[in-house]
Design a protein around this motif. Sequence first.
Motif, mmCIF file in Angstrom:
data_model
loop_
_atom_site.group_PDB
_atom_site.id
_atom_site.type_symbol
_atom_site.label_atom_id
_atom_site.label_comp_id
_atom_site.label_asym_id
_atom_site.label_seq_id
_atom_site.Cartn_x
_atom_site.Cartn_y
_atom_site.Cartn_z
ATOM 1 N N UNK A 130 0.712 -1.300 0.231
ATOM 2 C CA UNK A 130 0.130 -0.109 -0.235
ATOM 3 C C UNK A 130 0.969 1.218 0.084
ATOM 4 N N UNK A 131 2.081 1.010 0.225
ATOM 5 C CA UNK A 131 2.892 2.262 0.413
ATOM 6 C C UNK A 131 2.988 3.348 -0.557
ATOM 7 N N UNK A 132 2.990 2.952 -1.645
ATOM 8 C CA UNK A 132 3.177 3.894 -2.997
ATOM 9 C C UNK A 132 1.480 4.725 -3.143
ATOM 10 N N UNK A 133 0.573 3.820 -2.967
ATOM 11 C CA UNK A 133 -0.587 4.313 -3.073
ATOM 12 C C UNK A 133 -1.307 5.462 -2.220
ATOM 13 N N UNK A 134 -0.608 5.375 -0.833
ATOM 14 C CA UNK A 134 -1.054 6.197 0.127
ATOM 15 C C UNK A 134 -0.821 7.765 -0.054
ATOM 16 N N UNK A 135 0.074 7.916 -1.129
ATOM 17 C CA UNK A 135 0.331 9.406 -1.138
ATOM 18 C C UNK A 135 -0.652 9.877 -2.501
ATOM 19 N N UNK A 136 -1.292 9.049 -2.964
ATOM 20 C CA UNK A 136 -2.430 9.408 -4.186
ATOM 21 C C UNK A 136 -3.464 10.206 -3.384
ATOM 22 N N UNK A 148 -0.983 15.769 0.587
ATOM 23 C CA UNK A 148 -0.326 17.158 0.900
ATOM 24 C C UNK A 148 0.979 16.901 1.315
ATOM 25 N N UNK A 149 1.601 15.975 2.180
ATOM 26 C CA UNK A 149 2.689 15.879 2.704
ATOM 27 C C UNK A 149 3.699 15.358 1.464
ATOM 28 N N UNK A 150 3.067 14.778 0.610
ATOM 29 C CA UNK A 150 4.063 14.348 -0.571
ATOM 30 C C UNK A 150 4.439 15.641 -1.340
#
Length: 171
Positions: free
Chosen positions: A113-119, A138-140
């Motif tokens: 899930x780690x890439x997806x959580x920044x979407x 927002x963080x990304x």
Amino acid sequence: ASDFQNQLITYARLHDSDHPKGKSVAVLSIFRRVIEDMIPLAEEKNINISVIGYDDILIDVSELDLLLLVKNLVDNAIRFTPQNGKIKLSIFYWYGQYIIEVSDNGPGIAETEREMVFEPYYRIPGNGQTGTGLGLSIVKNIVIRNRANIQIKYTDEVAKTGLTVWVIFSS
């Protein structure tokens, strides 16, 4: 304005402009401000938020960016950390880089899930948490705009629990 409206506005602003970098910002003062803001939310779940270490570090980033970054990471940690949990904030210098670390003892985020959580709007299925799905996006955006890097991992790699986020700024 609702939380959702506020996050949408923030998200739009981040996409809309190249905020000029400000002067250097003291990280511990940002930690204190965020903790003061988030205490009511943390107290509802009896979560202990602590700052590890006493060395303050100045980072060349806009104060608003750093405030939004830390606030979104702490908000996320509070949402996913169970009752009576712990959240730790720290800043340290490591091999020519400044690292802001936010760690918790919640369920963590599976590697898949780690890439997806920044979407934008993405929420991990089945976790039962409310939210806009914009916090980590927002963080990304702040990380990208400040030419920083972000890493997420389990706080406890053996048990595969907890979430530790590193935001890495070049010195």
